[in-house]
Write an enzyme that holds these catalytic residues in place. Structure first.
Site, short mmCIF file in Angstrom:
data_model
loop_
_atom_site.label_atom_id
_atom_site.label_comp_id
_atom_site.label_asym_id
_atom_site.label_seq_id
_atom_site.Cartn_x
_atom_site.Cartn_y
_atom_site.Cartn_z
N LYS A 74 0.83 -1.20 0.00
CA LYS A 74 0.00 0.00 0.00
C LYS A 74 0.87 1.25 0.00
O LYS A 74 1.97 1.27 0.57
CB LYS A 74 -0.92 0.00 1.23
N ASP A 75 0.35 2.29 -0.61
CA ASP A 75 1.06 3.55 -0.79
C ASP A 75 1.46 4.17 0.56
O ASP A 75 0.72 4.09 1.53
CB ASP A 75 0.15 4.53 -1.55
N ALA A 76 2.63 4.79 0.58
CA ALA A 76 3.08 5.48 1.80
C ALA A 76 2.31 6.78 1.99
O ALA A 76 1.93 7.13 3.12
CB ALA A 76 4.58 5.76 1.73
#
Length: 395
Positions: A74-76
């Site tokens: 998942k995106d930071a």
């Protein structure tokens, strides 16, 4: 890139001004059984990458990398919820576990370890700021067309790295051009914003590898390893091969993605239109088959049961025939490659697979959040990207 919904005006706007503007929640593939040797942790994180979360869990629970399972990354720069599996014995340590920018919301036992791809999809809630006054109406019209025709299954810019050169690095690996790979790995100074990294890239291009190493930021461990190997006089090939296999595979995967995106653009105006010789994808189970009679199969495509595909090239990938096959072979040949090019050494060989050109969009809504803001909500299958939807909406 062009648009599937080119005739519909976009909303304009920006996103990810703050992590909570971009929210992602995994849609589990199956419920937990409540018993077993693995503990599933439902975790909410914000402002950190999945890799950083995994590292915190490894250290905090005193377990090894191989004992941790996850379905996807998942995106930071987002607020995300995802499932992570750890050994059931970790349950006794949860009360004392302290995570940075992450919270365990729930935990349940299950019989198997989570694996990559063990999710049905992702649900997104995204805030767009500085949009057109009629943004909610415009977004609704675009979402309706995407629900009817499908979302172009692009990879998009996030696949290609901070400098946008991950696919080029993969291509250089396939061509065995290790000298140019090292140069590209250190980066183009004109594209680099970090002053230390920029100085290192300039030094490298001036053939001053010692100064390059001196200037490289400490956190750039892979680049520093590459430069140290060169300083030791081991050559560009050895310097390249000194990098972790998972990083090199990331570049090869980005190259696959780049070819796929190009083939998708060629068929953008007819993403659901089958051709003789196509390899079709069954959305129910992911199985693929060759289209022998496009006219007969088209009804299944019109009902979104199946879709045409393009390849993620590899040495074992199923090949299309007819005009579709010709397009695919031409693209690969123009890059100086063939399918055997992907048959690299152990750990790097890429077998390839077929990927649908479009994916279904579900539960899509657009609502006004403030004067110049709208909130988008929608769900996509695993492996597809919200940026493909945003590209169509924002224009």
């Amino acid at each position: 890139m062009s648009w599937l919904t080119a005739e519909l005006p976009g909303t304009g706007g920006i996103y990810k001004e703050q992590p909570s503007d971009f929210q992602v929640e995994e849609i589990p593939l199956y419920p937990c059984s409540g018993k077993g040797e693995h503990l599933y942790l439902w975790i909410e994180k914000e402002g950190i990458s999945s890799y950083e979360l995994l590292n915190q869990l490894k250290k905090g629970l005193k377990i090894k990398d191989r004992e941790i399972g996850y379905a996807g990354l998942k995106d930071a720069r987002a607020k995300t919820r995802q499932m992570i599996s750890v050994p059931a014995s970790c349950a006794q340590h949860l009360k004392t576990l302290r995570l940075r920018n992450a919270t365990i919301l729930q935990n349940q036992l299950h019989g198997n370890k989570l694996r990559i791809g063990h999710l049905a999809g992702n649900r997104f809630t995204i805030k767009l700021r500085e949009t057109h006054p009629d943004a909610a109406h415009r977004a609704t019209a675009i979402l309706q067309k995407l629900e009817q025709q499908g979302v172009p299954n692009r990879f998009g810019e996030q696949r290609y790295g901070v400098l946008g050169n991950s696919a080029k690095l993969g291509l250089l690996l396939l061509r065995e051009n290790y000298q140019e790979f090292c140069r590209e790995m250190l980066g183009d100074p004109q594209l680099i914003r970090n002053p230390q990294w920029q100085a290192a890239a300039i030094a490298y291009r001036d053939n001053n590898v010692a100064e390059c190493l001196k200037q490289l930021p400490q956190q750039m461990r892979d680049e520093r390893r590459l430069v140290r190997t060169l300083i030791e006089g081991k050559g560009h090939k050895q310097a390249t091969k000194s990098l972790p296999h998972n990083l090199l595979r990331l570049f090869l995967s980005a190259c696959q993605s780049h070819f796929f995106d190009q083939l998708l653009e060629q068929r953008l105006t007819g993403l659901g239109q089958l051709c003789e010789g196509d390899i079709a994808y069954k959305h129910a189970n992911g199985a693929c088959f060759r289209v022998e009679d496009a006219a007969t199969e088209q009804a299944r495509a019109d009902s979104f049961e199946i879709s045409p595909t393009a390849p993620l090239f590899g040495f074992k990938v199923m090949q299309a025939t007819g005009k579709t096959g010709e397009r695919e072979q031409t693209l690969l040949a123009e890059a100086g490659l063939d399918l055997e090019s992907w048959k690299l050494e152990k750990g790097l060989a890429m077998p390839g697979e077929r990927r649908p050109l479009r994916v279904p969009l579900n539960q899509a809504t657009a609502t006004r959040a403030a004067k110049d803001e709208i909130t988008l909500s929608f769900a996509l299958p695993k492996g597809s990207y919200a940026t493909s939807v945003l590209h169509e909406i924002i224009k």
